[in-house]
Design a protein around this motif. Structure first.
Motif, PDB file in Angstrom:
ATOM      1  N   TRP A   6       0.836  -1.200   0.000  1.00  0.00           N
ATOM      2  CA  TRP A   6       0.000   0.000   0.000  1.00  0.00           C
ATOM      3  C   TRP A   6       0.869   1.247   0.000  1.00  0.00           C
ATOM      4  O   TRP A   6       1.923   1.287   0.629  1.00  0.00           O
ATOM      5  CB  TRP A   6      -0.892  -0.007   1.236  1.00  0.00           C
ATOM      6  N   HIS A   7       0.412   2.285  -0.699  1.00  0.00           N
ATOM      7  CA  HIS A   7       1.082   3.586  -0.661  1.00  0.00           C
ATOM      8  C   HIS A   7       0.018   4.672  -0.751  1.00  0.00           C
ATOM      9  O   HIS A   7      -1.102   4.432  -1.172  1.00  0.00           O
ATOM     10  CB  HIS A   7       2.123   3.714  -1.777  1.00  0.00           C
ATOM     11  N   LYS A   8       0.408   5.845  -0.328  1.00  0.00           N
ATOM     12  CA  LYS A   8      -0.511   6.982  -0.406  1.00  0.00           C
ATOM     13  C   LYS A   8       0.141   8.090  -1.211  1.00  0.00           C
ATOM     14  O   LYS A   8       1.347   8.084  -1.445  1.00  0.00           O
ATOM     15  CB  LYS A   8      -0.904   7.477   0.989  1.00  0.00           C
ATOM     16  N   SER A  12      -0.435  13.875   0.420  1.00  0.00           N
ATOM     17  CA  SER A  12      -1.034  13.662   1.735  1.00  0.00           C
ATOM     18  C   SER A  12      -0.119  14.128   2.868  1.00  0.00           C
ATOM     19  O   SER A  12      -0.595  14.386   3.969  1.00  0.00           O
ATOM     20  CB  SER A  12      -1.351  12.173   1.939  1.00  0.00           C
ATOM     21  N   CYS A  18      -6.254   9.788   4.433  1.00  0.00           N
ATOM     22  CA  CYS A  18      -5.962   9.799   3.012  1.00  0.00           C
ATOM     23  C   CYS A  18      -6.439   8.500   2.376  1.00  0.00           C
ATOM     24  O   CYS A  18      -6.903   7.591   3.043  1.00  0.00           O
ATOM     25  CB  CYS A  18      -4.478   9.996   2.760  1.00  0.00           C
ATOM     26  N   GLU A  20      -5.289   5.168   0.304  1.00  0.00           N
ATOM     27  CA  GLU A  20      -4.125   4.338   0.026  1.00  0.00           C
ATOM     28  C   GLU A  20      -4.453   3.436  -1.155  1.00  0.00           C
ATOM     29  O   GLU A  20      -5.593   3.023  -1.336  1.00  0.00           O
ATOM     30  CB  GLU A  20      -3.780   3.470   1.237  1.00  0.00           C
ATOM     31  N   SER A  22      -3.023   0.014  -3.596  1.00  0.00           N
ATOM     32  CA  SER A  22      -2.140  -1.123  -3.832  1.00  0.00           C
ATOM     33  C   SER A  22      -2.307  -1.507  -5.296  1.00  0.00           C
ATOM     34  O   SER A  22      -3.406  -1.864  -5.721  1.00  0.00           O
ATOM     35  CB  SER A  22      -2.518  -2.293  -2.920  1.00  0.00           C
ATOM     36  N   SER A  32      -7.333   5.246   4.666  1.00  0.00           N
ATOM     37  CA  SER A  32      -6.318   4.942   5.670  1.00  0.00           C
ATOM     38  C   SER A  32      -6.854   4.993   7.104  1.00  0.00           C
ATOM     39  O   SER A  32      -6.318   4.333   7.982  1.00  0.00           O
ATOM     40  CB  SER A  32      -5.125   5.885   5.526  1.00  0.00           C
ATOM     41  N   ARG A  35      -9.048   1.254   7.593  1.00  0.00           N
ATOM     42  CA  ARG A  35      -8.490   0.084   6.905  1.00  0.00           C
ATOM     43  C   ARG A  35      -9.260  -1.192   7.231  1.00  0.00           C
ATOM     44  O   ARG A  35      -9.412  -2.072   6.391  1.00  0.00           O
ATOM     45  CB  ARG A  35      -7.028  -0.099   7.297  1.00  0.00           C
ATOM     46  N   HIS A  39     -11.460  -2.759   1.316  1.00  0.00           N
ATOM     47  CA  HIS A  39     -11.029  -1.931   0.188  1.00  0.00           C
ATOM     48  C   HIS A  39     -11.926  -2.167  -1.021  1.00  0.00           C
ATOM     49  O   HIS A  39     -12.680  -3.132  -1.073  1.00  0.00           O
ATOM     50  CB  HIS A  39      -9.573  -2.249  -0.171  1.00  0.00           C
TER      51      HIS A  39
END
Length: 62
Positions: A6-8, A12, A18, A20, A22, A32, A35, A39
């Motif tokens: 996962w990244h944002k 942010s 925020c 996120e 994948s 985020s 969670r 998703h």
């Protein structure tokens, strides 16, 4: 998605509120802060078209 990374967005900053993402063959998107609620899952090509349209395009180049 067995190997989720996962990244944002860099926009942010240090915010804990925020979206996120994948990315892989399928793209997963989650909040985020929540969670634990899971998703949304999209085919990678649909996610690419979505991002392209946000940047002012209509369909991504082939």
């Amino acid at each position: 998605m067995p190997t989720e990374r996962w990244h944002k967005s860099s926009y942010s900053g240090a915010s804990s509120s925020c979206v996120e993402v994948s990315e892989g063959l399928r793209t997963a998107v989650r909040d985020s802060r929540y969670r634990h609620l899971g998703h949304l899952d999209f085919p990678a090509d649909e996610w690419a078209r979505f991002l392209y349209s946000l940047k002012g395009g209509f369909t991504p180049p082939a």
